[in-house]
Design a protein around this motif. Structure first.
Motif, PDB file in Angstrom:
ATOM      1  N   LEU A 112       0.860  -1.272   4.164  1.00 57.23           N
ATOM      2  CA  LEU A 112       0.077  -2.405   3.742  1.00 57.23           C
ATOM      3  C   LEU A 112      -1.212  -2.373   3.585  1.00 57.23           C
ATOM      4  O   LEU A 112      -2.163  -3.225   4.120  1.00 57.23           O
ATOM      5  N   PRO A 113      -1.874  -1.314   2.958  1.00 61.83           N
ATOM      6  CA  PRO A 113      -3.287  -1.246   2.683  1.00 61.83           C
ATOM      7  C   PRO A 113      -3.936  -2.241   2.143  1.00 61.83           C
ATOM      8  O   PRO A 113      -3.289  -3.085   1.165  1.00 61.83           O
ATOM      9  N   ASP A 114      -5.069  -2.445   2.485  1.00 62.40           N
ATOM     10  CA  ASP A 114      -6.005  -3.625   1.562  1.00 62.40           C
ATOM     11  C   ASP A 114      -6.303  -3.128   0.231  1.00 62.40           C
ATOM     12  O   ASP A 114      -6.511  -3.985  -0.791  1.00 62.40           O
ATOM     13  N   VAL A 115      -6.488  -1.692   0.019  1.00 60.55           N
ATOM     14  CA  VAL A 115      -6.797  -1.288  -1.255  1.00 60.55           C
ATOM     15  C   VAL A 115      -5.972  -0.065  -1.366  1.00 60.55           C
ATOM     16  O   VAL A 115      -5.688   0.888  -0.534  1.00 60.55           O
ATOM     17  N   LEU A 116      -5.506   0.081  -2.629  1.00 64.37           N
ATOM     18  CA  LEU A 116      -4.742   1.095  -3.010  1.00 64.37           C
ATOM     19  C   LEU A 116      -5.454   1.997  -4.227  1.00 64.37           C
ATOM     20  O   LEU A 116      -5.655   1.456  -5.253  1.00 64.37           O
TER      21      LEU A 116
ATOM     22  N   GLY B 281       3.611   1.143  -5.838  1.00 64.11           N
ATOM     23  CA  GLY B 281       3.245   0.314  -4.597  1.00 64.11           C
ATOM     24  C   GLY B 281       2.100  -0.578  -5.081  1.00 64.11           C
ATOM     25  O   GLY B 281       1.743  -1.498  -4.284  1.00 64.11           O
ATOM     26  N   ARG B 282       1.782  -0.682  -6.176  1.00 59.36           N
ATOM     27  CA  ARG B 282       1.021  -1.975  -7.053  1.00 59.36           C
ATOM     28  C   ARG B 282       1.203  -3.138  -6.462  1.00 59.36           C
ATOM     29  O   ARG B 282       0.547  -4.148  -6.066  1.00 59.36           O
ATOM     30  N   GLU B 283       2.841  -3.494  -6.678  1.00 59.53           N
ATOM     31  CA  GLU B 283       2.925  -4.937  -6.527  1.00 59.53           C
ATOM     32  C   GLU B 283       3.037  -5.272  -5.073  1.00 59.53           C
ATOM     33  O   GLU B 283       2.538  -6.446  -4.803  1.00 59.53           O
ATOM     34  N   VAL B 284       3.252  -4.352  -4.189  1.00 57.41           N
ATOM     35  CA  VAL B 284       3.467  -4.607  -2.959  1.00 57.41           C
ATOM     36  C   VAL B 284       1.957  -5.062  -2.368  1.00 57.41           C
ATOM     37  O   VAL B 284       1.972  -5.778  -1.416  1.00 57.41           O
ATOM     38  N   VAL B 285       1.033  -4.094  -2.649  1.00 60.35           N
ATOM     39  CA  VAL B 285      -0.233  -4.121  -2.437  1.00 60.35           C
ATOM     40  C   VAL B 285      -0.925  -5.527  -2.789  1.00 60.35           C
ATOM     41  O   VAL B 285      -1.458  -6.358  -1.846  1.00 60.35           O
ATOM     42  N   GLU B 286      -0.596  -5.782  -4.046  1.00 58.92           N
ATOM     43  CA  GLU B 286      -1.066  -7.019  -4.834  1.00 58.92           C
ATOM     44  C   GLU B 286      -0.568  -8.329  -4.123  1.00 58.92           C
ATOM     45  O   GLU B 286      -1.108  -9.162  -3.865  1.00 58.92           O
ATOM     46  N   GLU B 287       0.968  -8.287  -4.016  1.00 58.30           N
ATOM     47  CA  GLU B 287       1.686  -9.388  -3.450  1.00 58.30           C
ATOM     48  C   GLU B 287       1.032  -9.552  -1.689  1.00 58.30           C
ATOM     49  O   GLU B 287       1.131 -10.763  -1.508  1.00 58.30           O
ATOM     50  N   ASN B 288       0.553  -8.737  -1.281  1.00 59.11           N
ATOM     51  CA  ASN B 288      -0.018  -8.757   0.177  1.00 59.11           C
ATOM     52  C   ASN B 288      -1.591  -9.209   0.213  1.00 59.11           C
ATOM     53  O   ASN B 288      -2.275  -9.120   1.113  1.00 59.11           O
ATOM     54  N   GLY B 289      -2.137  -9.357  -0.888  1.00 53.69           N
ATOM     55  CA  GLY B 289      -3.660  -9.899  -1.144  1.00 53.69           C
ATOM     56  C   GLY B 289      -4.403  -8.658  -1.287  1.00 53.69           C
ATOM     57  O   GLY B 289      -5.703  -8.851  -1.075  1.00 53.69           O
ATOM     58  N   GLY B 290      -3.871  -7.492  -1.521  1.00 48.24           N
ATOM     59  CA  GLY B 290      -4.714  -6.289  -1.489  1.00 48.24           C
ATOM     60  C   GLY B 290      -5.014  -6.181  -2.943  1.00 48.24           C
ATOM     61  O   GLY B 290      -4.587  -6.775  -3.866  1.00 48.24           O
ATOM     62  N   LYS B 291      -5.712  -5.093  -3.376  1.00 44.92           N
ATOM     63  CA  LYS B 291      -6.007  -4.661  -4.815  1.00 44.92           C
ATOM     64  C   LYS B 291      -5.863  -3.181  -5.242  1.00 44.92           C
ATOM     65  O   LYS B 291      -5.887  -2.390  -4.160  1.00 44.92           O
ATOM     66  N   VAL B 292      -5.551  -2.814  -6.308  1.00 47.09           N
ATOM     67  CA  VAL B 292      -5.635  -1.516  -6.488  1.00 47.09           C
ATOM     68  C   VAL B 292      -6.671  -1.244  -7.446  1.00 47.09           C
ATOM     69  O   VAL B 292      -7.318  -2.146  -8.289  1.00 47.09           O
TER      70      VAL B 292
END
Length: 161
Positions: free
Chosen positions: A112-116, A128-139
């Motif tokens: 679960l990175p903070d930034v992808l 992985g965009r959806e996973v990262v953004e759903e967990n408060g991260g950004k692409v």
């Protein structure tokens, strides 16, 4: 972070422990991935851009089996252990984790990175965009260096470009 090259190459379980430590320290983990078959200046710019997006950079690297699935039977040119050592030797990279799938979705879900970060040539689909953004991260999409790609280099070597 001052780590020797070998200690930067982690398995998934080791990386999850590192991720938990980084979270507890309030550090921002950046993730990117690729084959990195023949390192070139475009990779250097891309990785520096990725590293600038947070505190630590994790590179998910396609295993040899994964590269063959994506690029064909003549690839990779450089074996996974050597590609991993080269990446780990770069100062901008904090961690390298190999993965066998064609896409790093399971690795992304696990850490679960903070930034992808992906190159802007992937703007239509970022695994992985959806996973990262759903967990408060950004692409973040990284600019490309025109004309630099491993495929172009291989074609030049083979006299096809």
């Amino acid at each position: 972070m001052n780590r020797n090259s070998r200690s930067k190459i982690l398995n998934l379980e080791e990386m999850i422990k590192e991720r938990n430590l980084l979270k507890s320290q309030g550090k921002k983990l950046v993730f990117t991935n690729g084959c990195f078959d023949i390192l070139h200046a475009g990779h250097a710019d891309y990785l520096a851009f990725a590293r600038a997006q947070g505190d630590c950079l994790l590179v998910g690297m396609n295993s040899d089996a994964s590269v063959k699935k994506i690029k064909g039977p003549s690839r990779p040119i450089v074996k996974e252990e050597n590609r991993a050592k080269l990446l780990a030797a770069l100062e901008v990279i904090d961690y390298v984790v190999l993965f066998d799938e064609e896409e790093p979705l399971e690795l992304i879900r696990a850490v679960l990175p903070d930034v992808l970060v992906k190159g802007e040539d992937w703007k239509h689909y970022v695994s992985g965009r959806e996973v990262v953004e759903e967990n408060g991260g950004k692409v973040v999409l990284a600019p490309l260096v025109e004309g630099l790609s491993t495929t172009n280099i291989i074609n030049r070597i083979q006299g096809q470009a």
